[in-house]
Design an enzyme around this catalytic site. Structure first.
Site, PDB file in Angstrom:
ATOM      1  N   LYS A  89      -0.831   0.566   3.115  1.00 59.49           N
ATOM      2  CA  LYS A  89       0.133   0.935   2.073  1.00 59.49           C
ATOM      3  C   LYS A  89       0.394   2.484   1.942  1.00 59.49           C
ATOM      4  CE  LYS A  89      -1.072   1.394  -1.927  1.00 59.49           C
ATOM      5  NZ  LYS A  89      -1.497   2.259  -2.832  1.00 59.49           N
ATOM      6  N   LYS A  91      -2.178  13.257  -3.077  1.00 59.76           N
ATOM      7  CA  LYS A  91      -3.011  12.199  -3.051  1.00 59.76           C
ATOM      8  C   LYS A  91      -2.935  11.562  -1.746  1.00 59.76           C
ATOM      9  CE  LYS A  91      -5.946   8.794  -3.712  1.00 59.76           C
ATOM     10  NZ  LYS A  91      -5.444   7.625  -4.496  1.00 59.76           N
TER      11      LYS A  91
END
Length: 243
Positions: free
Chosen positions: A242, A173
């Site tokens: 992030k 991911k």
């Protein structure tokens, strides 16, 4: 149905809310918790049962999904005081967040000691994909846990098994997000240079999107959100940073 047969869902945010709703639409009862009472109330109005804590969810649901905003929140929900590891009913935790391999591996090891399998299952496709049930679901973890939860994961979209070790799906991911973010950034640079040089941005898109410079950024995001100047991407810069 009683809540003892419910699917647990922790984290009712931009992605968690539509995914939980889709479970209920498919006939699965949901017991949910979120620290934001407004988010939880919205899901209750859609048909869920509210819990007062993470532990209360995990005392009633065998399978518990999480959709959380950061590694720190993920770690607290998994292993903190009254976290998932303290639940008396939960046997499979399925994390749909993007929190990285290190946090995921640490949580998987801690939960395993309590007899709980952690499935690492981040999703791609954004809020629109979540609402439509057309997400890409990358999943890694114990095969028996995946077999049991696959029908639930398929409610969210297309499921890809990427490994047997929690953390592997997180890696994939993040690599996907790295490609997506860099493609967006370089597309922005190209179009700034083109417009400053006097080119029509629409003509640029018409040419680039049938040529070798095309990407998801040029074909979708710029056409839908940048040219119309809506900028409603559904994904914040803080989340990009992030990742």
């Amino acid at each position: 149905m009683t809540t003892t047969a419910a699917i647990g869902f922790i984290g009712i945010g931009t992605m968690g809310y539509p995914m939980a709703v889709n479970l209920m639409t498919k006939g699965y009862p949901v017991i949910a918790f979120d620290v934001n009472p407004q988010s939880l109330d919205a899901l209750v109005k859609a048909g869920a049962v509210a819990a007062r804590s993470v532990q209360e969810v995990c005392n009633q649901a065998r399978v518990v999904f999480t959709s959380l905003p950061s590694p720190d929140v993920f770690t607290e929900v998994m292993m903190g005081k009254d976290g998932i590891h303290t639940g008396s009913a939960v046997k499979i935790a399925v994390d749909l967040s993007t929190v990285g391999p290190r946090s995921t591996k640490a949580a998987a090891s801690a939960l395993r000691e309590r007899g709980i399998d952690l499935l690492d299952a981040p999703v791609s496709g954004g809020p629109s994909g979540a609402h439509q049930g057309k997400l890409t679901v990358m999943v890694a973890g114990v095969e028996s846990a995946l077999d049991e939860t696959r029908p639930l994961l398929e409610v969210f979209g297309k499921v890809f098994t990427v490994g047997q070790e929690a953390g592997q799906a997180q890696l994939l991911k993040l690599l996907n997000n790295m490609l997506s973010s860099t493609a967006f950034a370089i597309t922005a640079e190209a179009f700034v240079a083109g417009v400053k040089g006097g080119l029509d941005p629409k003509v640029m898109f018409d040419v680039i999107n049938i040529s070798s410079g095309r990407s998801a950024a040029s074909q979708e995001k710029f056409v839908r959100q940048v040219l119309p100047r809506t900028f409603d991407f559904g994904f914040s810069i803080s989340s990009v940073c992030k990742d």
